[in-house]
Write an enzyme that holds these catalytic residues in place. Structure first.
Site, PDB file in Angstrom:
ATOM      1  N   CYS A   1      46.992  33.002  30.497  1.00 42.71           N
ATOM      2  CA  CYS A   1      46.608  34.421  30.512  1.00 42.71           C
ATOM      3  C   CYS A   1      47.578  35.288  29.721  1.00 42.71           C
ATOM      4  O   CYS A   1      47.208  36.373  29.252  1.00 42.71           O
ATOM      5  CB  CYS A   1      46.494  34.924  31.947  1.00 42.71           C
ATOM      6  SG  CYS A   1      48.011  34.731  32.912  1.00 42.71           S
TER       7      CYS A   1
ATOM      8  N   GLY B   1      41.219  35.161  37.164  1.00 39.08           N
ATOM      9  CA  GLY B   1      40.086  34.688  36.379  1.00 39.08           C
ATOM     10  C   GLY B   1      39.679  35.698  35.331  1.00 39.08           C
ATOM     11  O   GLY B   1      40.520  36.391  34.754  1.00 39.08           O
ATOM     12  N   SER B   2      38.387  35.827  35.107  1.00 36.31           N
ATOM     13  CA  SER B   2      37.864  36.705  34.054  1.00 36.31           C
ATOM     14  C   SER B   2      37.450  38.056  34.621  1.00 36.31           C
ATOM     15  O   SER B   2      37.173  38.179  35.824  1.00 36.31           O
ATOM     16  CB  SER B   2      36.648  36.054  33.389  1.00 36.31           C
ATOM     17  OG  SER B   2      35.562  36.006  34.312  1.00 36.31           O
TER      18      SER B   2
ATOM     19  N   VAL C   1      33.883  37.891  36.449  1.00 37.89           N
ATOM     20  CA  VAL C   1      33.897  37.322  37.794  1.00 37.89           C
ATOM     21  C   VAL C   1      34.723  38.213  38.724  1.00 37.89           C
ATOM     22  O   VAL C   1      34.412  38.345  39.912  1.00 37.89           O
ATOM     23  CB  VAL C   1      34.434  35.884  37.778  1.00 37.89           C
ATOM     24  CG1 VAL C   1      34.452  35.300  39.186  1.00 37.89           C
ATOM     25  CG2 VAL C   1      33.587  35.009  36.868  1.00 37.89           C
ATOM     26  N   GLY C   2      35.770  38.841  38.186  1.00 39.52           N
ATOM     27  CA  GLY C   2      36.579  39.753  38.992  1.00 39.52           C
ATOM     28  C   GLY C   2      35.751  40.882  39.581  1.00 39.52           C
ATOM     29  O   GLY C   2      35.937  41.287  40.736  1.00 39.52           O
TER      30      GLY C   2
ATOM     31  N   GLU D   1      43.951  39.482  38.786  1.00 42.46           N
ATOM     32  CA  GLU D   1      44.609  39.225  37.506  1.00 42.46           C
ATOM     33  C   GLU D   1      43.538  38.604  36.618  1.00 42.46           C
ATOM     34  O   GLU D   1      43.098  37.481  36.856  1.00 42.46           O
ATOM     35  CB  GLU D   1      45.796  38.284  37.704  1.00 42.46           C
ATOM     36  CG  GLU D   1      46.725  38.246  36.499  1.00 42.46           C
ATOM     37  CD  GLU D   1      46.314  37.223  35.458  1.00 42.46           C
ATOM     38  OE1 GLU D   1      45.518  37.590  34.564  1.00 42.46           O
ATOM     39  OE2 GLU D   1      46.773  36.072  35.539  1.00 42.46           O
TER      40      GLU D   1
END
Length: 599
Positions: free
Chosen positions: A345, A289-290, A293-294, A311
């Site tokens: 991505c 994700g982003s 949020v990571g 990732e």
């Protein structure tokens, strides 16, 4: 076994051809057999027709894979086709308590699965392989309806990459997880041996985005299964239409093999559901994700010290040098920028084109782009580019494009959002921006949309600064006829992956780890690293030749007064800088041992 079978087939083909009167030189057969053998010895191991195995136990509950639980009782999750606006129905969000129950079900099922042999795991995963092979059209159509991508993109990104993942696991997975011998110090060589072993972890928590709803789930679940684990997968609220269908596929295949179909759980929901999974007690988390949020995932995982693989996207550079084969490069460039409408991505987000070919590059790209078509491929129409999956993402892309234009970028194509505000269908025209520089947000922020951002460069020193000007570090592509130059440039770009004269090849080569650095995250999936990343590592020592060695008498408690001098001389013997120094240390050590008095 597959290689032996291939050799038998080659020999049989030769003798059959001779019988039929066909001329095949024996050297062709011999070279084929020798080549396959060498491939095997080098670890390449081509797997032409992996052997299928019959189930080793009766079907679970007579083959009944129906679930005994409700798939979520929380908020409604509306599902729509982004390309047409078609209402696909609703899913239900899992509550935090329901997430815990999903983890408990997978954990109970994993206890039995963790004891399986690699043969049994390979057999189940090949069942999944065969199901995918037989349902390619269904998979592509559901993916296109779920995300708005084209059918061709679904066939490539959802089906092909997943099948290749399974083929690689079946050919090489067991080798990656077999015990691995390690060297021991010279002083211990005659008495000790060492190895590393890998064991199932338990249950892997997997949180995936919406851009490839089938592949993102299947690719990581089959890895977890091959490592002997169960899995709980939280899919995006923007890709929940296929969640129950995907879970049923796993449940049916697992039950037919005689194992508890609760082994794989596919859960739906919003941020609350994902947060609950992170804290549920799973043994490892994979999050895609982003960066924002990571960081929340890391914070939540820290409560239980749950290890994570992250990732977190990228801002990949697509470098074009003056000496490039431009005709070869152009089609790859268009694909790199606009495949899946840039919702990838590893999309090529920054095209760094050297001054000498800058104008020609733009001319050829524009010519190619004018021949393409955007639309809804899910209704069987031919389209090159599809829709934007999230309406809000189209707004994000437009903000970045308009900011660049205001700051001096030249808009050569596209630049318009199509569709109602905050609703589907949602499109953003394939866009080309020229003369982009670092003052513009789009030069450093992840776009995740169909925008080709073209930046001019002259010297390699300038190129290095441009490539590393973003906080991301996922992948890169370098195009040049001079391979030594391309390799030199590649080494200067701080990323986890690089391609020379191609784009996005790493995901297709499953032996390679997929992952980035900096804000693109850490850890990796795919390859040996990804498979071992879903496993519990253990370092083991044992006695070599059955010799149970004890500490020498002078080092046993109570230690001798000469122990310190003996150890110091032993260090000179083992680690001496010359043969003389080592010999001297040996003699002195032996003299000290001979005269060592007990404490």
């Amino acid at each position: 076994a597959s290689n032996v079978a291939a050799m038998i087939i080659a020999a049989t083909a030769y003798f059959v051809s001779r019988y039929l009167g066909l001329e095949i030189h024996p050297l062709v057969v011999v070279s084929t057999i020798v080549g396959l053998y060498l491939f095997y010895q080098l670890g390449i191991k081509p797997t032409f027709f992996p052997l299928r195995r019959k189930p080793s136990k009766p079907a679970w509950n007579g083959g009944d894979f129906k679930r005994s639980y409700v798939r979520g009782s929380g908020k409604d999750i509306p599902c729509n086709n982004p390309a047409t606006g078609e209402d696909l129905g609703k899913a239900k969000a899992y509550t935090p308590q329901e997430v815990k129950e999903a983890h408990a079900r997978a954990s109970a099922a994993a206890k039995d699965w963790s004891k399986t042999t690699f043969h049994e795991r390979r057999a189940l995963i090949m069942d999944i392989h065969d199901w995918i092979l037989d349902h390619q059209d269904e998979i592509a159509k559901k993916s296109a309806r779920e995300t708005g991508k084209t059918l061709a993109e679904a066939a490539l990104g959802e089906v092909m990459t997943t099948l290749e993942k399974i083929r690689w696991l079946c050919a090489h997975g067991e080798t990656c997880l077999k015990p691995e011998s390690r060297g021991v110090p010279m002083l211990l060589w005659f008495t000790k041996s060492a190895r590393v072993e890998w064991y199932p972890m338990g249950v892997i928590g997997i949180i995936v985005p919406w851009n490839y709803p089938f592949h993102n789930v299947f690719s990581h679940v089959v890895t977890a299964l091959f490592a002997g684990n169960g899995a709980v997968v939280k899919v995006s609220e923007w890709a929940s239409y296929t969640a129950e269908w995907i879970e049923d596929i796993f449940r049916e295949i697992i039950a037919k093999r005689g194992y508890n179909p609760d082994l794989v759980q596919i859960i739906t929901g919003y941020g609350e559901t994902g947060a609950a999974l992170v804290k549920s007690g799973v043994d490892k988390i994979l999050f895609i994700g982003s960066p924002g949020v990571g960081k929340l995932v890391m914070k939540g995982a820290a409560e239980n010290l749950t290890p994570v693989i992250l990732e977190l996207g990228g801002k990949d550079a697509f470098v074009v040098c003056d000496d490039v084969d431009l005709d070869h490069c152009i089609d790859i460039a268009v694909r790199g920028a606009f495949i899946n409408c840039g919702q990838n991505c590893i999309s090529a987000e920054r095209f760094l084109v050297q001054d000498g070919v800058y104008d020609k590059f733009l001319e050829k790209v524009l010519t190619k782009l004018k021949k393409t078509k955007q639309g809804a491929s899910s209704d069987e129409k031919r389209c090159d580019f599809g829709a934007i999956t999230m309406p809000g993402q189209a707004d994000h892309v437009d903000v970045l494009v308009q900011d660049a234009v205001k700051k001096g970028a030249r808009l050569l194509a596209g630049g318009k959002r199509k569709g109602p505000k905050d609703e589907h269908p949602t499109y953003y025209e394939p866009t080309i921006l020229a003369e982009v520089d670092l003052k513009m947000k789009i030069a450093t922020e992840e776009t995740f949309g169909p925008v080709m951002t073209v930046i001019r460069w002259k010297t390699e020193e300038q190129l290095e600064k441009l490539c590393n000007s973003t906080p991301f570090g996922l992948g890169s592509s370098i195009f040049s006829r001079d391979y030594s130059k391309a390799e030199r440039i590649s080494k200067k770009i701080v990323t986890g992956m690089a391609n020379i004269n191609d784009f996005a090849i790493v995901p297709l080569i499953q032996s390679l780890p997929f992952g980035g650095v900096r804000d693109s995250g850490f850890g990796a999936f795919n390859g040996e690293e990804g498979l071992r990343g879903f496993s519990r590592r253990k370092a083991i020592t044992t006695d070599r030749f059955g010799i149970r060695a004890a500490a020498p008498g002078w080092l046993q408690y109570p230690v001798s007064a000469s122990a310190k001098e003996i150890v110091q001389n032993a260090m000179f013997m083992v680690y001496g800088r010359s043969l003389y120094e080592s010999a001297k240390g040996c003699v002195n050590m032996l003299m000290k041992v001979a005269t060592a008095a007990p404490a």
